[in-house]
Design an enzyme around this catalytic site. Structure first.
Site, PDB file in Angstrom:
ATOM      1  N   LYS A 260     -54.965  49.725  84.176  1.00 16.39           N
ATOM      2  CA  LYS A 260     -56.055  50.732  84.187  1.00 16.39           C
ATOM      3  C   LYS A 260     -55.505  52.142  84.405  1.00 16.39           C
ATOM      4  O   LYS A 260     -55.844  52.833  85.368  1.00 16.39           O
ATOM      5  CB  LYS A 260     -57.108  50.412  85.248  1.00 16.39           C
TER       6      LYS A 260
HETATM    7  O1  S5P Z   1     -64.945  45.929  84.391  1.00 14.78           O
HETATM    8  C1  S5P Z   1     -64.023  45.228  84.792  1.00 14.78           C
HETATM    9  C2  S5P Z   1     -62.730  45.354  84.270  1.00 14.78           C
HETATM   10  C3  S5P Z   1     -61.741  44.496  84.703  1.00 14.78           C
HETATM   11  S1  S5P Z   1     -60.235  44.552  83.898  1.00 14.78           S
HETATM   12  N1  S5P Z   1     -64.244  44.271  85.735  1.00 14.78           N
HETATM   13  C4  S5P Z   1     -63.272  43.432  86.191  1.00 14.78           C
HETATM   14  O2  S5P Z   1     -63.563  42.578  87.031  1.00 14.78           O
HETATM   15  N2  S5P Z   1     -61.991  43.561  85.704  1.00 14.78           N
HETATM   16  C5  S5P Z   1     -60.883  42.719  86.204  1.00 14.78           C
HETATM   17  O3  S5P Z   1     -61.176  41.368  85.880  1.00 14.78           O
HETATM   18  C6  S5P Z   1     -60.675  42.751  87.722  1.00 14.78           C
HETATM   19  O4  S5P Z   1     -59.713  43.736  88.065  1.00 14.78           O
HETATM   20  C7  S5P Z   1     -60.193  41.355  88.028  1.00 14.78           C
HETATM   21  O5  S5P Z   1     -58.798  41.286  87.865  1.00 14.78           O
HETATM   22  C8  S5P Z   1     -60.839  40.478  86.950  1.00 14.78           C
HETATM   23  C9  S5P Z   1     -62.080  39.745  87.383  1.00 14.78           C
HETATM   24  O6  S5P Z   1     -61.776  38.763  88.317  1.00 14.78           O
HETATM   25  P1  S5P Z   1     -62.862  37.700  88.844  1.00 14.78           P
HETATM   26  O7  S5P Z   1     -62.150  36.972  89.921  1.00 14.78           O
HETATM   27  O8  S5P Z   1     -64.043  38.477  89.344  1.00 14.78           O
HETATM   28  O9  S5P Z   1     -63.198  36.808  87.655  1.00 14.78           O
END
Ligand code: S5P
Length: 260
Positions: free
Chosen positions: A96
């Site tokens: 990011k």
């Molecule tokens: O809008 C976003 C963009 C990203 S890249 N929302 C997110 O959650 N992410 C990333 O996706 C976040 O940094 C994390 O690594 C992943 C989501 O993880 P989870 O455990 O919630 O599925």
């Protein structure tokens, strides 16, 4: 009644991809029948590598946050590359980037992590304007890397919406040799050469305590028209991550096929 978004098969889409990494990703998706990206947000390198070895057969893409590893060293990257070859997936460092072109260029090429050396894909916020793409491209296009633009975010109250999102789409379309797609919650362009990846996907929870919002895999693909789902805690916190990854892969793949 669910309104389905029409999609081309990945074997056709790769012909529209200008970026080489996007083409390669489409090939992997088609051959593995997987449009699942694992977000391996694990802080211990050995645990991370074990997880990736277990679920590698199910994913087209592995997303890392290299700076959360508590025991990072260069051997970790060698081991990760071996797993990427063994299981045939690409690596996406979720860095990011968010600064001016001159600064992000150094962050991408240098520092402790030298991201451009090992990550096939990275991503950037569009808030600084197109200079951020130009800076990253000066380093990344030489190695035929791909960049995703964060056009939307999954979290509550995100400011990445409306005209910001539209301007991000325009920026992607101006740099399709390097920009391969978006991090977004839905399909933003009809251009089949740009790939949409959606985080905030899970079956078991609708949110976390820090603003994350989840949608279902089927919702992300059938209703919102995304191409790839990104799943983190939904897989690595499951009692059987391989079984769970397989379930997410099958659901996302079936959903995509039914749009073709
Ligand atoms: O809008 C976003 C963009 C990203 S890249 N929302 C997110 O959650 N992410 C990333 O996706 C976040 O940094 C994390 O690594 C992943 C989501 O993880 P989870 O455990 O919630 O599925």
């Amino acid at each position: 009644m669910l309104k389905k978004i029409k999609k081309l098969p990945y074997t056709d889409r790769l012909n529209y991809c200008v970026n080489k990494t996007a083409k390669r990703l489409c090939e992997i998706i088609a051959s593995k029948q997987s449009n699942l990206c694992l977000s391996a947000d694990i802080t211990d390198s050995e645990k991370l590598l074990n997880l990736v070895d277990r679920v590698g057969s199910e994913i087209c893409l592995l997303k890392t946050h290299i700076d959360i590893l508590s025991d990072f060293d260069a051997n970790f990257l060698i081991a990760l590359k071996v797993l990427a070859q063994k299981h045939t997936f690409l690596i996406f460092e979720d860095r990011k980037f968010a600064d001016i072109g001159h600064t992000v260029k150094q962050q991408y090429a240098g520092g402790l992590y030298k991201i451009v050396e090992w990550a096939d894909i990275s991503n950037a916020h569009t808030v600084p304007g197109p200079g951020i793409i130009q800076g990253l491209q000066e380093v990344g296009s030489f190695k035929q890397r791909g960049l995703l633009l964060l056009a939307e975010m999954s979290s509550v109250g995100s400011l990445a919406r409306g005209s910001y999102t539209q301007a991000s789409v325009k920026m992607a379309e101006d740099y399709t040799d390097f920009v391969m797609g978006f991090i977004a919650q839905r399909q933003l362009t009809q251009n089949p050469g740009l790939i949409h990846m959606t985080p905030g996907v899970q079956w078991h929870q609708v949110d976390d305590s820090l603003g994350q919002r989840y949608i279902l895999p089927e919702q992300a693909i059938l209703e919102n028209g995304t191409d790839i789902i990104i799943v983190g805690r939904g897989i690595y916190q499951a009692s059987d991550p391989l079984l769970e990854a397989r379930r997410y892969r099958e659901a996302a793949w079936e959903a995509y096929l039914s749009c073709c």
